[in-house]
Design an enzyme around this catalytic site. Structure first.
Site, PDB file in Angstrom:
ATOM      1  CB  CYS A 106     -20.667  48.821  29.470  1.00 15.76           C
ATOM      2  SG  CYS A 106     -20.246  48.250  31.373  1.00 15.76           S
ATOM      3  CD  GLU A 115     -36.865  51.798  27.120  1.00 15.97           C
ATOM      4  OE1 GLU A 115     -35.608  51.752  26.449  1.00 15.97           O
ATOM      5  OE2 GLU A 115     -36.465  50.213  27.900  1.00 15.97           O
ATOM      6  CB  CYS A 142     -17.272  50.763  31.936  1.00 14.67           C
ATOM      7  SG  CYS A 142     -17.081  49.874  30.340  1.00 14.67           S
ATOM      8  CG  ASP A 162     -35.601  45.971  30.800  1.00 16.61           C
ATOM      9  OD1 ASP A 162     -36.085  46.644  29.766  1.00 16.61           O
ATOM     10  OD2 ASP A 162     -34.941  45.324  30.322  1.00 16.61           O
ATOM     11  CB  CYS A 220     -14.779  47.375  32.560  1.00 21.82           C
ATOM     12  SG  CYS A 220     -16.967  46.091  31.752  1.00 21.82           S
ATOM     13  CG  ASP A 235     -33.925  41.336  29.864  1.00 21.82           C
ATOM     14  OD1 ASP A 235     -33.843  42.373  28.206  1.00 21.82           O
ATOM     15  OD2 ASP A 235     -34.919  39.994  29.444  1.00 21.82           O
ATOM     16  CB  CYS A 295     -18.178  45.470  28.737  1.00 20.97           C
ATOM     17  SG  CYS A 295     -17.558  47.385  28.647  1.00 20.97           S
TER      18      CYS A 295
END
Length: 400
Positions: free
Chosen positions: A321, A268, A324, A185, A343, A350, A340
């Site tokens: 996330c 990306e 999960c 990333d 979870c 990042d 999150c």
């Protein structure tokens, strides 16, 4: 596959004068041929341009000095102009991938100068390289050539440095990678956040940019055509080259390390042109070198037999996330850590995005652009507050 090997050369004062004459002749032939193409209703062939701009021009009094240099770079200049027009028309007709290519422009004396020799115009001689009508030029061989070069380009940059760029044929190097895959990333504060938890920071250019800003202000106040302006222009060019060399050294070392250690590399697809419209971050984004890093990784992946993949820019890697698959939606850029609600795992923004990029790139998760309306998280995982985001089925795509 073909590759370029570039080496620094140190011509003598007499050879510098001969190279300046060569660059001037190549530039004049290019500009004459381009002017003739713009005046013609139909694009002339390369043979016609060479006959008019080189053969017949040498017989005139205004262009008789074209005989003082080798004829090979002059012919290659006309050939390069034909390739430039071909790329322009192919790009406008949609036959060429990538960004739209602009039409060829006239060359200027103050820009980067080049001249290309084919096999009949140069010869390798131990520590030196012989160029036609230039002589044997002292070359700094930083590494051996893998094969016999097919052509060489003489380059003079704006900072007064000279280089030789050889085109050689190389064989892909095949050796096993210790890691199966990695997602990266890219960012500004942290240049690269890897899926293995490693963070890579860019070098500090602040001192160089402050000095460059001061020199550019002084350059703007110099009188045009004066020697003091030329000295200040050269100083600004050397600072720009120093920044560029420092950035390229960092990007080359990082891309080589990433390609050497991983079999699959996922990045990306960033909309850099759209990000540059942000006036507060435009300078930092343009100085980061994201596209250069991507192109280096792609080229080295082909050389070392690696799998380089670019996922869709519409994949919401920062909204899910990585543990999960719960989707929390868009977050402000000031939020760097997320807990999150499904979870309870705390994520670095990042690092979480890099893990999601790796999973999408490897194929463990489908690309959001291709899934369409397929769900990713279940209704049980969605909080009770109303949300503007679509609800997704978790079990369909996040069952690893």
């Amino acid at each position: 596959m073909k590759s370029r090997y570039q080496f620094r050369i140190y011509p003598t004062p007499g050879q510098r004068q001969s190279l300046a004459r060569l660059f001037g002749c190549v530039r004049v032939v290019w500009n004459d041929a381009l002017a003739l193409c713009k005046q013609s209703e139909k694009l002339p062939k390369n043979s016609e341009l060479q006959k008019i701009c080189i053969t017949q021009a040498k017989k005139t009094q205004a262009r008789e000095w074209l005989t003082q240099v080798s004829n090979i770079p002059l012919q290659q200049s006309v050939a390069d102009l034909g390739v430039a027009f071909k790329n322009f028309f192919s790009s406008r007709q949609g036959e060429r991938k990538g960004k739209k290519v602009n039409p060829p422009r006239f060359k200027r004396k103050t820009n980067r100068q080049t001249a290309r020799f084919t096999r009949g115009g140069f010869k390798l001689k131990a520590a030196k390289v012989y160029l036609a009508k230039i002589g044997e030029v002292k070359t700094k061989w930083s590494r051996p050539l893998p094969s016999e070069p097919s052509s060489v380009t003489v380059i003079a940059d704006c900072a007064g440095r000279y280089f030789l760029s050889f085109v050689v044929e190389v064989e892909p190097e095949i050796h096993p990678a210790p890691n199966p895959s990695m997602g990266i990333d890219l960012g500004l504060k942290t240049f690269a956040s890897c899926s293995n938890g490693e963070k890579v920071h860019s070098p500090d250019y602040s001192w160089l940019y402050r000095k460059l800003k001061c020199c550019q202000r002084r350059l703007a106040k110099r009188q045009k055509g004066s020697k003091r302006r030329e000295r200040m222009r050269l100083k600004v060019a050397k600072l720009n080259v120093k920044i560029q060399d420092k950035r390229n050294d960092f990007l080359h070392k990082l891309s080589t390390k990433v390609i050497d250690e991983n079999q699959i590399i996922a990045l990306e697809d960033l909309n850099v042109s759209g990000m540059l419209k942000n006036r507060q971050l435009a300078r930092a984004i343009s100085q980061a070198g994201w596209y250069d890093f991507r192109s280096m990784c792609e080229a080295k992946a082909n050389k070392y037999n690696r799998d380089f993949r670019v996922i869709s820019r519409w994949e919401p890697t920062s909204q899910f996330c990585s543990e999960c698959g719960y989707r929390w939606g868009k977050l402000d850029l000031s939020i760097r850590t997320i807990v999150c609600v499904n979870c309870g795992v705390e994520h670095d923004r990042d690092d979480n995005a890099s893990v999601n990029i790796e999973r999408v790139g490897v194929g463990h998760t489908h690309d959001y652009k291709r899934t369409g309306s397929v769900c990713k998280t279940s209704k049980e995982a969605v909080c009770g507050e109303p949300s503007t985001h679509r609800e997704y089925n978790q079990l369909t795509l996040f069952d690893w």
